[in-house]
Design an enzyme around this catalytic site. Structure first.
Site, PDB file in Angstrom:
ATOM      1  N   HIS A   8       0.570  -0.922   0.034  1.00  0.00           N
ATOM      2  CA  HIS A   8      -0.082   0.092  -0.262  1.00  0.00           C
ATOM      3  C   HIS A   8       0.863   0.896   0.172  1.00  0.00           C
ATOM      4  CE1 HIS A   8       0.877  -0.428   4.317  1.00  0.00           C
ATOM      5  NE2 HIS A   8       0.545   0.490   4.826  1.00  0.00           N
ATOM      6  N   HIS A  87       4.077   7.260   3.367  1.00  0.00           N
ATOM      7  CA  HIS A  87       4.779   6.152   3.261  1.00  0.00           C
ATOM      8  C   HIS A  87       4.888   5.190   1.960  1.00  0.00           C
ATOM      9  CE1 HIS A  87       2.078   4.602   5.992  1.00  0.00           C
ATOM     10  NE2 HIS A  87       2.853   3.686   5.541  1.00  0.00           N
ATOM     11  N   GLU A 136       7.861   1.811   4.836  1.00  0.00           N
ATOM     12  CA  GLU A 136       7.272   0.658   6.125  1.00  0.00           C
ATOM     13  C   GLU A 136       8.042  -0.411   5.311  1.00  0.00           C
ATOM     14  OE1 GLU A 136       3.017  -0.947   7.549  1.00  0.00           O
ATOM     15  OE2 GLU A 136       3.060   0.753   6.758  1.00  0.00           O
TER      16      GLU A 136
END
Length: 146
Positions: A8, A87, A136
């Site tokens: 994502h 992110h 991440e």
């Protein structure tokens, strides 16, 4: 060690409600999930599925709204009042192996692995070590979860 798929893209927003309307009405989101609070990380989160091609699912967008002034996202919104990309998140098969690999490369891992919004272990790598992008790293969800 290789990174897996892009899971994502995290988007910080001052309003989940307004962002959900944007992704649904303007960007053609095919599914919006129920927002939920992640108090341990100081955020409210909502995942949005983007349309793919040929029957495939697109990449998810993770909308992130600060839960209060102590939220790490609060400072980001203060600097970027309209919100913006926060992110990018990549999957790995084993979070501890990934952490050791990044540290072995001299990358700055921000804190210890913890449970993220998908219910799987995550950690972040400092943007200075990732071409300017907060990254991440997430253990691949099990049992077909996103």
């Amino acid at each position: 060690m290789k990174l897996g798929r892009l899971n994502h893209i995290g988007i910080a927003t001052p309003s989940l409600e307004a962002s959900l309307a944007y992704y649904r009405d303007i960007m053609g989101a095919t599914l919006t999930h129920e927002p939920f609070d992640l108090p341990a990380q100081g955020v409210k989160v909502c995942f949005v599925d983007t349309p793919g091609e040929g029957g495939t699912a697109g990449t998810q967008i993770e909308l992130i709204e600060p839960l209060g002034e102590n939220s790490p996202i609060h400072g980001f919104i203060a600097k970027n009042p309209a919100g913006g990309q926060h992110h990018m998140c990549y999957e790995v098969p084993d979070i501890m192996e990934a952490k050791a690999w990044f540290e072995g490369l001299g990358k700055k891992v921000l804190g210890e692995p913890r449970i993220g919004a998908h219910g799987t272990p995550i950690f972040f790598v400092h943007p200075k070590d990732m071409n300017g992008v907060l990254t991440e790293i997430m253990e691949t969800p099990k049992d077909g979860a996103h």
